[in-house]
Design an enzyme around this catalytic site. Structure first.
Site, PDB file in Angstrom:
ATOM      1  N   LYS A 129     -19.271  10.071 115.095  1.00 43.31           N
ATOM      2  CA  LYS A 129     -18.720   8.717 115.095  1.00 43.31           C
ATOM      3  C   LYS A 129     -17.302   8.655 114.533  1.00 43.31           C
ATOM      4  O   LYS A 129     -16.492   7.856 114.993  1.00 43.31           O
ATOM      5  CB  LYS A 129     -19.645   7.738 114.375  1.00 43.31           C
ATOM      6  CG  LYS A 129     -20.038   8.072 112.971  1.00 43.31           C
ATOM      7  CD  LYS A 129     -21.065   7.073 112.449  1.00 43.31           C
ATOM      8  CE  LYS A 129     -21.507   7.397 111.031  1.00 43.31           C
ATOM      9  NZ  LYS A 129     -22.327   8.631 110.987  1.00 43.31           N
ATOM     10  N   ASN A 152     -16.270   3.036 107.913  1.00 42.87           N
ATOM     11  CA  ASN A 152     -16.899   4.199 107.297  1.00 42.87           C
ATOM     12  C   ASN A 152     -16.040   5.449 107.430  1.00 42.87           C
ATOM     13  O   ASN A 152     -16.288   6.458 106.791  1.00 42.87           O
ATOM     14  CB  ASN A 152     -18.275   4.428 107.944  1.00 42.87           C
ATOM     15  CG  ASN A 152     -19.160   5.342 107.134  1.00 42.87           C
ATOM     16  OD1 ASN A 152     -19.414   5.090 105.971  1.00 42.87           O
ATOM     17  ND2 ASN A 152     -19.633   6.407 107.752  1.00 42.87           N
ATOM     18  N   HIS A 200     -30.599  10.892 106.800  1.00 41.07           N
ATOM     19  CA  HIS A 200     -30.798   9.817 105.821  1.00 41.07           C
ATOM     20  C   HIS A 200     -32.250   9.344 105.782  1.00 41.07           C
ATOM     21  O   HIS A 200     -32.511   8.169 105.486  1.00 41.07           O
ATOM     22  CB  HIS A 200     -29.882   8.622 106.135  1.00 41.07           C
ATOM     23  CG  HIS A 200     -28.433   8.963 106.132  1.00 41.07           C
ATOM     24  ND1 HIS A 200     -27.794   9.519 105.040  1.00 41.07           N
ATOM     25  CD2 HIS A 200     -27.487   8.828 107.096  1.00 41.07           C
ATOM     26  CE1 HIS A 200     -26.512   9.708 105.337  1.00 41.07           C
ATOM     27  NE2 HIS A 200     -26.313   9.314 106.563  1.00 41.07           N
TER      28      HIS A 200
END
Length: 465
Positions: A129, A152, A200
């Protein structure tokens, strides 16, 4: 919810900021940016952090109250707006206290989206990303569109909104699953999902919950908006038929009806009409199947935004990649040293190995995320001559891979580099791609990559004087 309703709601909400009693929880970069933006607009702001960051008072506008070294439940119950750092899980008891007190809970990304009238191009996914965000921003700039990138990726979106103001034509924003937990009205003009692989899972209960959080990026889009998803990934492709927005895909394996794809060494794009050739795959200045996927995703999003293929080609030929993402740090004596410290999960390391020819000495390990290691078995057998293991994950990785490839426990990154330098042969590659996070031995993946770069240059004789 239509874009007109969202825009009107954001304008009214922003006008009400001076009456807000806001708490910003977590004083990393995004928290500082959010606290500053709210204070400048007249809100009564409390900035709180479990630690005691130095110099914080000098960085924030006058009037921001500081509660450092711990949180006060009374403060949280007394606020009507809570901006939560992405590092803080939704189960945190202080978030519960704020909700019980009637507060609205949002993220810094959500705050920024309410403070700007400019459209947003947002990129989420497990891997790729950041590079996709940078490529999309670069293509838009090639077309003369002012498209600052952040989120981010490193620069808080609120900071971009504050500094760029009305000068930006569109904001290009990388968005993590954590940032989507409390972003109820975020509406990207175009939203990209690169892929979904296990990551995660210490924060999310399972892969389905993780994927569903990522898909929130699509939830407020209308018919005039678009999403771009990975058609080769079943976990993202299933969202092609979901929602009322326009849907496009990208693929490095097969032609798709609408979107971007690679076929026989050429890149094509189709959005109505006839397919257009963009360039040859070999025109990409950065190698690797993962970078091909990133470029395809960026091209599809840029084409939806009206950009021509000539601008995509210019970006393809000049894009140099990003630090810590398959970054070639040294070529000396016939040996290539690659820093892929951003390879923090099994999916990322798998793609990195697929992008390197055989004869790889792989350095892996770190803080174990507990994910399934089996996707790495094939690439490990095919391309890795020896595996050097570091950090907390070493024992589990060794037990899993020792039947597939020779394994050596190195302990530290410095020792792994030293041993790899002794054993590497001409024509081979030493690759740092840990498949783990870095927090057992380093501050973050950037710190780990910087250390590797220094060690690699030292053992290869390329130290700068």
């Amino acid at each position: 919810m239509t874009s007109a309703v969202l825009a009107q709601g954001s304008r009214i909400w922003a006008e009400e900021i001076p009456s807000r009693r806001a708490v910003v929880m977590g004083m990393a970069r995004t928290g500082r940016a959010a606290a500053a933006a709210l204070a400048r607009r007249g809100a009564k702001v409390v900035a709180t952090d479990m630690n005691e960051p130095t110099g914080l008072a000098e960085e924030l506008p006058p009037g921001v109250a500081l509660e450092l070294g711990g949180h006060s439940e009374e403060t949280f119950r007394g606020c009507d707006l809570l901006v939560v750092s992405p590092g803080i899980p939704a189960t945190n008891p202080f978030i519960a206290a704020a909700l019980e007190g009637g507060a609205e809970v949002i993220t810094e990304i959500e705050l920024a989206s309410r403070l700007t009238s400019a459209p947003i191009a947002a990129v989420t996914g497990t891997n790729g990303k950041t590079t996709t965000t940078a490529m999309l921003s670069g293509i838009l700039y090639e077309a003369g569109i002012k498209a600052p990138a952040g989120g981010n990726i490193g620069r808080p979106m609120t900071e971009m909104v504050e500094e760029e103001g009305d000068q930006a034509d569109i904001f290009v924003c990388e968005v993590s699953s954590f940032q989507l937990e409390w972003s109820p009205t975020l509406r990207p003009r175009v939203a990209v999902m690169t892929n979904i692989t296990p990551d995660h899972l210490d924060r999310h209960s399972d892969l389905g919950e993780y994927a569903a959080l990522k898909a929130r990026l699509f939830s407020n889009q209308g018919p005039e908006d678009a999403k771009v998803v990975n058609g080769d990934d079943p976990l993202t492709a299933r969202y092609l038929g979901w929602g009322i927005q326009q849907a496009f895909s990208f693929s490095r394996k097969a032609a798709h009806r609408q979107g971007a794809w690679a076929e026989k060494g050429e890149i094509y794009i189709l959005m109505g009409g006839e397919p257009e050739r963009v360039c040859a795959v070999d025109d990409l200045s950065v190698p690797g199947v993962h970078n091909l996927e990133n470029f395809l995703a960026a091209c599809a999003a840029a084409r939806f935004l009206g950009v021509g293929v000539e601008d995509m080609v210019r970006l393809a030929r000049k894009f140099e990649g990003l630090p810590h993402r398959m970054e070639i740090v040294s070529r000396s004596g016939g040996v290539t040293w690659i820093n892929d410290s951003k390879g923090t999960n099994v999916g990322a390391t798998t793609m990195s190995l697929m992008s390197v020819e055989g004869g790889v000495l792989l350095i892996a390990g770190g803080t174990d995320k507990g994910g399934d290691l089996s996707p790495l078995l094939g690439p490990m057998r095919e391309r890795v001559r020896k595996l050097f293991l570091i950090g907390e994950a070493a024992d589990r990785f060794a037990a899993f891979f020792e039947s597939a490839v020779p394994v050596e426990h190195s302990g530290t990154l410095g020792e792994a580099v030293r041993r790899a330098a002794v054993e590497v042969r001409t024509g081979e590659t030493v690759l740092l791609s840990p498949a783990c996070s870095s927090f057992d031995q380093f501050r973050d993946f950037e710190h780990r990559g910087d250390v590797f770069r220094e060690f690699a240059k030292a053992v290869s004789g390329e130290v700068e004087s």
